[in-house]
Design an enzyme around this catalytic site. Structure first.
Site, PDB file in Angstrom:
ATOM      1  N   CYS A 258       0.870  -1.179   0.000  1.00 17.83           N
ATOM      2  CA  CYS A 258       0.000   0.000   0.000  1.00 17.83           C
ATOM      3  C   CYS A 258       0.907   1.230   0.000  1.00 17.83           C
ATOM      4  O   CYS A 258       2.089   1.122  -0.349  1.00 17.83           O
ATOM      5  CB  CYS A 258      -0.980  -0.019   1.176  1.00 17.83           C
ATOM      6  SG  CYS A 258      -0.213   0.015   2.803  1.00 17.83           S
TER       7      CYS A 258
ATOM      8  N   ASN B 290       2.376   1.483   4.261  1.00 18.08           N
ATOM      9  CA  ASN B 290       2.670   0.223   4.956  1.00 18.08           C
ATOM     10  C   ASN B 290       2.418   0.330   6.463  1.00 18.08           C
ATOM     11  O   ASN B 290       3.129  -0.266   7.279  1.00 18.08           O
ATOM     12  CB  ASN B 290       4.111  -0.254   4.669  1.00 18.08           C
ATOM     13  CG  ASN B 290       4.424  -1.674   5.132  1.00 18.08           C
ATOM     14  OD1 ASN B 290       5.535  -1.965   5.562  1.00 18.08           O
ATOM     15  ND2 ASN B 290       3.484  -2.567   5.051  1.00 18.08           N
TER      16      ASN B 290
ATOM     17  N   CYS C  44      -1.286   0.800   7.359  1.00 15.22           N
ATOM     18  CA  CYS C  44      -2.722   0.499   7.516  1.00 15.22           C
ATOM     19  C   CYS C  44      -3.120  -0.756   6.741  1.00 15.22           C
ATOM     20  O   CYS C  44      -3.274  -1.833   7.315  1.00 15.22           O
ATOM     21  CB  CYS C  44      -3.583   1.683   7.071  1.00 15.22           C
ATOM     22  SG  CYS C  44      -3.404   3.151   8.108  1.00 15.22           S
ATOM     23  N   ARG C  45      -3.304  -0.626   5.426  1.00 14.66           N
ATOM     24  CA  ARG C  45      -3.892  -1.724   4.656  1.00 14.66           C
ATOM     25  C   ARG C  45      -2.965  -2.915   4.458  1.00 14.66           C
ATOM     26  O   ARG C  45      -3.377  -4.066   4.683  1.00 14.66           O
ATOM     27  CB  ARG C  45      -4.363  -1.198   3.291  1.00 14.66           C
ATOM     28  CG  ARG C  45      -5.478  -0.185   3.398  1.00 14.66           C
ATOM     29  CD  ARG C  45      -5.651   0.580   2.104  1.00 14.66           C
ATOM     30  NE  ARG C  45      -4.510   1.443   1.842  1.00 14.66           N
ATOM     31  CZ  ARG C  45      -4.297   2.093   0.715  1.00 14.66           C
ATOM     32  NH1 ARG C  45      -5.156   1.939  -0.283  1.00 14.66           N
ATOM     33  NH2 ARG C  45      -3.244   2.873   0.579  1.00 14.66           N
ATOM     34  N   SER C  46      -1.720  -2.671   4.002  1.00 13.93           N
ATOM     35  CA  SER C  46      -0.871  -3.829   3.691  1.00 13.93           C
ATOM     36  C   SER C  46      -0.414  -4.606   4.929  1.00 13.93           C
ATOM     37  O   SER C  46      -0.365  -5.837   4.880  1.00 13.93           O
ATOM     38  CB  SER C  46       0.304  -3.456   2.780  1.00 13.93           C
ATOM     39  OG  SER C  46       1.166  -2.532   3.370  1.00 13.93           O
TER      40      SER C  46
ATOM     41  N   ASP D 183      -8.090   3.691   1.200  1.00 17.48           N
ATOM     42  CA  ASP D 183      -7.169   4.092   2.256  1.00 17.48           C
ATOM     43  C   ASP D 183      -7.949   4.639   3.454  1.00 17.48           C
ATOM     44  O   ASP D 183      -8.667   5.638   3.317  1.00 17.48           O
ATOM     45  CB  ASP D 183      -6.265   5.189   1.660  1.00 17.48           C
ATOM     46  CG  ASP D 183      -5.159   5.594   2.595  1.00 17.48           C
ATOM     47  OD1 ASP D 183      -5.176   5.158   3.760  1.00 17.48           O
ATOM     48  OD2 ASP D 183      -4.291   6.356   2.152  1.00 17.48           O
TER      49      ASP D 183
END
Ligand code: 4NP
Length: 158
Positions: free
Chosen positions: A10, A13, A15-17, A127
């Protein structure tokens, strides 16, 4: 046998990934496949290098039983050769990865959104960084759904 290696990417690196990384790691452990498949995560932006995931993502993930302890790191050139599959959370991440890579990564670059159920009204993982609690919950819902479908595909590759 060489491990099959998956990198979730993401922007930051944090939050999402790292969420996808933690969710996939858990699914692999539950299926006894963690020895065959390696997962990692990284960001196209290195400004959060060394940091734990965002405290909001850690809190929301922890409520679902995930302990996210990955330390943020930027994507490196060696990632483009070391990993078998690179999973981008959104189109901007994919565009940045293609721009960064000195080789053609098209064969190994996939979109997280491609693993969402056709009935899901999202085509990528938005995001949550500038959002509220519901945005973190949505990101986790989408990540869990996509990781489950990704695991089904990975099993066919092993
Ligand atoms: P991520 O979220 O890409 O899911 O880790 C973000 C983290 C940090 C920033 C943006 C998005 N940032 O602008 O610092």
């Amino acid at each position: 046998m060489d491990k099959y290696k998956i990198l979730f990417v993401c922007l930051g690196n944090i939050c999402r990934s790292p969420a996808a990384h933690g969710v996939m790691q858990r699914l692999l452990e539950d299926e006894g496949l963690d020895a065959a498949v390696e997962v990692d995560s990284a960001g196209t932006y290195g400004g959060h290098q060394g940091q734990l995931p965002d405290h909001r993502m850690r809190r929301h993930a922890s409520r679902r039983g995930y302990n996210l302890d990955h330390r943020s790191r930027p994507v490196t050139q060696s990632d483009f050769t070391a990993f078998d599959m690179i999973v981008a959370m959104d189109e901007a991440n994919a565009r940045d990865l293609k721009w960064m890579a000195r080789t053609d990564i098209t064969p190994k670059l996939v979109m997280m959104g491609d693993y969402l159920n056709p009935s899901t009204p999202h085509t990528y993982v938005p995001d949550p960084y500038y959002g509220g609690p519901e945005d973190f919950e949505l990101a986790l819902d989408l990540v869990e759904e996509a990781c489950a479908n990704l695991l089904t595909e990975i099993k066919n590759k092993l």
